[in-house]
Motif scaffolding. Structure first.
Motif, short mmCIF file in Angstrom:
data_model
loop_
_atom_site.label_atom_id
_atom_site.label_comp_id
_atom_site.label_asym_id
_atom_site.label_seq_id
_atom_site.Cartn_x
_atom_site.Cartn_y
_atom_site.Cartn_z
N ARG A 178 0.83 -1.21 0.00
CA ARG A 178 0.00 0.00 0.00
C ARG A 178 0.86 1.26 0.00
NH1 ARG A 178 -4.27 -2.45 -1.97
NH2 ARG A 178 -5.41 -3.75 -0.49
N ALA A 179 2.01 1.19 0.64
CA ALA A 179 2.93 2.33 0.66
C ALA A 179 4.33 1.81 0.98
CB ALA A 179 2.50 3.37 1.68
N SER A 180 5.32 2.54 0.49
CA SER A 180 6.71 2.15 0.70
C SER A 180 7.50 3.36 1.19
CB SER A 180 7.33 1.63 -0.60
OG SER A 180 8.71 1.38 -0.46
N GLY A 181 8.29 3.16 2.23
CA GLY A 181 9.14 4.24 2.71
C GLY A 181 10.30 4.50 1.77
N GLU A 195 11.52 -1.33 2.49
CA GLU A 195 10.47 -1.52 3.49
C GLU A 195 9.11 -1.31 2.83
OE1 GLU A 195 10.33 1.42 6.67
OE2 GLU A 195 11.16 2.94 5.33
N ALA A 196 8.12 -2.01 3.38
CA ALA A 196 6.78 -1.95 2.80
C ALA A 196 5.74 -1.99 3.90
CB ALA A 196 6.56 -3.13 1.85
N ALA A 197 4.60 -1.37 3.62
CA ALA A 197 3.42 -1.50 4.46
C ALA A 197 2.28 -1.95 3.56
CB ALA A 197 3.08 -0.16 5.12
N GLY A 198 1.53 -2.95 4.00
CA GLY A 198 0.46 -3.45 3.16
C GLY A 198 -0.27 -4.62 3.80
N GLU A 225 3.12 6.25 -2.18
CA GLU A 225 1.82 5.60 -2.04
C GLU A 225 1.54 4.75 -3.27
OE1 GLU A 225 -2.63 6.75 -0.46
OE2 GLU A 225 -1.50 8.26 -1.59
N ILE A 226 1.15 3.52 -3.04
CA ILE A 226 0.93 2.58 -4.14
C ILE A 226 -0.53 2.16 -4.10
CG2 ILE A 226 1.59 0.36 -5.14
CD1 ILE A 226 4.32 0.78 -3.70
N SER A 227 -1.28 2.56 -5.10
CA SER A 227 -2.73 2.30 -5.10
C SER A 227 -3.00 0.91 -5.66
CB SER A 227 -3.46 3.34 -5.92
OG SER A 227 -2.98 3.35 -7.24
#
Length: 326
Positions: free
Chosen positions: A35-38, A61-64, A324-326
């Motif tokens: 969903r988003a990457s730093g 790093e990733a958040a998702g 931000e990755i949609s």
């Protein structure tokens, strides 16, 4: 899937959006829908070719959410963050819609924070916490000096050191950044003129612990800042990678001062430095309550990644930026 790739080693302009096959997680891996990457300086070093041959897709790093976990440990849809594990270096990284990561480098989380805030936290706060509590062994009431405090990692160190109950002395080369550091919890802000040890002595400061983000170029001066029995931990190299010339421990390392290095990129997620030991869930809760101050200064889309890297390398970001990755 769509991913941002390094077309060749070079400047930010070599980053391009491409269609790649969806990764398939092997045993011991977790597939994450990002969903988003730093954004991290390590991404720029790998993109430039400074660190040799790296993966086609950057991002450490990733958040998702979990797309698939062959082990069955994490259910699809579980919110997670992922750090390192070879991302961007030996395997394709997090600048993508999907990324496969070693399970040891994936942490489930529970939070209602925006994904863009979540992505700004894992790498820098895990590194800051590990250095402060491990290498520097900071306790409430001690004085911590953070050199290079306006960097993304430096801000996390200031934030966490204040939360641990330390008196925080933060440095910047730009007086206009002093207000930001005060807001993060710094009690004192020093303008770094390259001779901090003189300022520390003139102010009568006792520095129990020093987190150095600048690195080799100021090592001797940083060591001279520490009080007797103090600790110095090198966490970064914002001042460049050139080695320290003619360093002699007998003359350059003050008696009783302990010096160490924490290289998160090499150890976080390994058996000696498990991510489970880092209280990420507690950190997220403190961010949610306002106890910690994580707010990405800028958020970029896929199409803006070249500009994002230009801003990051210019030193004008003002904190941890994210894609931000949609």
């Amino acid at each position: 899937m769509q991913a941002i790739t390094i077309s060749r080693p070079g400047g930010p302009e070599v980053l391009t959006v491409a269609e790649l096959p969806d990764p398939v997680p092997a045993a011991g891996e977790v597939l994450i829908r990002v969903r988003a990457s730093g954004l991290n300086h390590a991404d720029a070093y790998m993109r430039s070719g400074a660190w040799g041959q790296v993966a086609d897709v950057p991002g450490i790093e990733a958040a998702g959410v979990v797309e698939a976990d062959p082990s069955g440990t994490l259910a699809p849809g579980t919110s997670v963050v992922a750090i390192l594990g070879g991302m961007g270096r030996t395997r394709n990284g997090s600048y993508a819609e999907l990324v496969a990561v070693p399970a040891a480098n994936v942490v489930p989380i529970t939070t209602d924070l925006p994904w863009t805030t979540v992505a700004a936290l894992p790498e820098v706060y895990a590194t800051a916490w590990s250095a402060l509590t491990g290498n520097l062994r900071v306790r409430a009431g001690q004085t911590v000096l953070v050199r290079g405090a306006t960097s993304a990692l430096g801000q996390a160190v200031v934030d966490l050191a204040a939360d641990l109950g330390a008196t925080v002395v933060a440095t910047t080369r730009n007086p206009e950044r002093a207000a930001l550091l005060k807001e993060l919890g710094a009690d004192t802000v020093l303008i770094d003129d390259g001779a901090l040890a003189t300022q520390v002595r003139d102010r009568g400061l006792r520095v129990d612990a020093l987190a150095d983000l600048i690195g080799n170029s100021v090592l001797r001066d940083s060591l001279a800042c520490a009080a007797s029995r103090g600790r110095v931990c090198q966490l970064g190299f914002l001042g460049g990678l050139a080695p320290v010339a003619d360093f002699n421990p007998l003359t350059d390392l003050p008696t009783g001062v302990q010096f160490s290095f924490f290289g998160s990129a090499f150890v976080l997620g390994t058996p000696d430095y498990p991510l489970g030991a880092v209280p990420l869930q507690e950190i997220f809760a403190k961010v949610r309550s306002g106890g910690l101050r994580v707010r990405p200064p800028r958020v970029f889309g896929f199409e803006d990644v070249v500009e994002a890297h230009r801003v990051m390398e210019s030193g004008t970001a003002g904190g941890k930026m994210v894609i931000e990755i949609s």
